[in-house]
Design a protein around this motif. Structure first.
Motif, short mmCIF file in Angstrom:
data_model
loop_
_atom_site.label_atom_id
_atom_site.label_comp_id
_atom_site.label_asym_id
_atom_site.label_seq_id
_atom_site.Cartn_x
_atom_site.Cartn_y
_atom_site.Cartn_z
N VAL A 30 39.38 34.82 50.62
CA VAL A 30 40.74 34.40 50.33
C VAL A 30 41.72 34.66 51.33
O VAL A 30 42.64 34.38 52.00
CB VAL A 30 41.12 34.96 48.92
N GLN A 31 41.45 36.21 51.69
CA GLN A 31 42.30 36.92 52.94
C GLN A 31 42.00 35.99 54.16
O GLN A 31 43.11 35.79 54.72
CB GLN A 31 41.98 38.11 53.19
N SER A 32 41.12 35.63 54.63
CA SER A 32 40.78 34.81 55.68
C SER A 32 41.48 33.66 55.66
O SER A 32 41.98 32.92 56.66
CB SER A 32 39.21 34.71 56.06
N TYR A 33 41.50 32.86 54.71
CA TYR A 33 41.93 31.46 54.49
C TYR A 33 43.50 31.54 54.43
O TYR A 33 44.30 30.91 54.98
CB TYR A 33 41.58 30.99 52.84
N LEU A 66 42.45 25.67 49.14
CA LEU A 66 41.60 26.69 48.89
C LEU A 66 40.76 26.72 47.81
O LEU A 66 39.54 27.04 47.73
CB LEU A 66 42.82 27.88 48.11
N TYR A 67 41.01 25.78 46.65
CA TYR A 67 39.83 25.66 45.79
C TYR A 67 38.93 24.65 46.31
O TYR A 67 37.66 24.82 45.94
CB TYR A 67 40.61 24.92 44.36
N GLY A 68 39.17 24.00 47.21
CA GLY A 68 37.98 23.14 47.95
C GLY A 68 37.11 23.96 48.64
O GLY A 68 35.92 23.86 48.79
N GLN A 69 37.76 25.07 49.24
CA GLN A 69 36.86 25.96 50.00
C GLN A 69 36.10 27.14 49.39
O GLN A 69 35.17 27.66 49.46
CB GLN A 69 37.63 26.62 51.17
N ILE A 70 37.04 27.81 48.18
CA ILE A 70 36.39 28.48 47.42
C ILE A 70 36.54 28.17 46.01
O ILE A 70 37.35 28.28 45.43
CB ILE A 70 37.17 29.90 47.50
N PRO A 71 35.69 27.42 45.65
CA PRO A 71 35.72 26.50 44.18
C PRO A 71 35.80 27.61 43.10
O PRO A 71 36.40 27.06 42.00
CB PRO A 71 34.38 25.72 44.00
N ASP A 72 35.34 28.69 43.04
CA ASP A 72 35.42 29.62 42.39
C ASP A 72 36.66 30.49 41.94
O ASP A 72 36.65 31.42 41.09
CB ASP A 72 33.93 30.61 41.98
N ALA A 73 37.56 30.30 43.05
CA ALA A 73 38.38 31.44 43.17
C ALA A 73 39.41 31.22 41.93
O ALA A 73 39.69 30.41 41.44
CB ALA A 73 39.32 30.92 44.25
N SER A 74 39.61 32.61 41.14
CA SER A 74 40.46 32.68 39.95
C SER A 74 41.66 33.17 40.53
O SER A 74 41.83 34.43 40.81
CB SER A 74 39.86 33.73 39.04
#
Length: 124
Positions: A30-33, A66-74
């Protein structure tokens, strides 16, 4: 009313909060994104999992990607009401938030240092 409350903080500012305890994704991703996203004008990370972000065009595309790259991100993202704010954060964080020219930020930094010295002197 504190002197800071009479100042204006950055416009187009959002808070992004994500769960750093969720192990289904890596918080560093997430930080990198955030660091590498062209829609992010500027950002500040003061507390774990909490970012203040200035976007060039709002958060919808950013969050979708973000959700496309990290689908489980809450996570949660919301615009900050810049007309009303308060809190205790360090001077550098306040200076980042304030929508001021660099010269005025330098003056305010000196004022904060002096105010802190006076408070310490009074409590001694």
């Amino acid at each position: 009313m504190s002197k800071l409350n009479r100042l204006q903080i950055r416009d187009n500012l959002y808070i992004l909060v994500f769960n750093t305890m969720d192990r289904s994704y890596d918080a560093d991703d997430v930080q990198s994104y955030i660091e590498n996203n062209e829609r992010v004008v500027d950002w500040w990370n003061y507390f774990p999992g909490t970012y203040l972000i200035e976007f060039s065009d709002g958060p919808k595309t950013f969050m979708s990607e973000l959700y496309g790259q990290i689908p489980d991100a809450s996570c949660f993202c919301s615009r900050i009401n810049t007309g009303e704010f308060t809190g205790r954060i360090n001077g550098d964080a306040w200076l980042w938030l304030l929508d001021l020219p660099e010269e005025r930020k330098a003056q305010l930094r000196e004022q904060m240092i002096e105010d802190t010295r006076r408070l310490k002197d009074r409590s001694s």
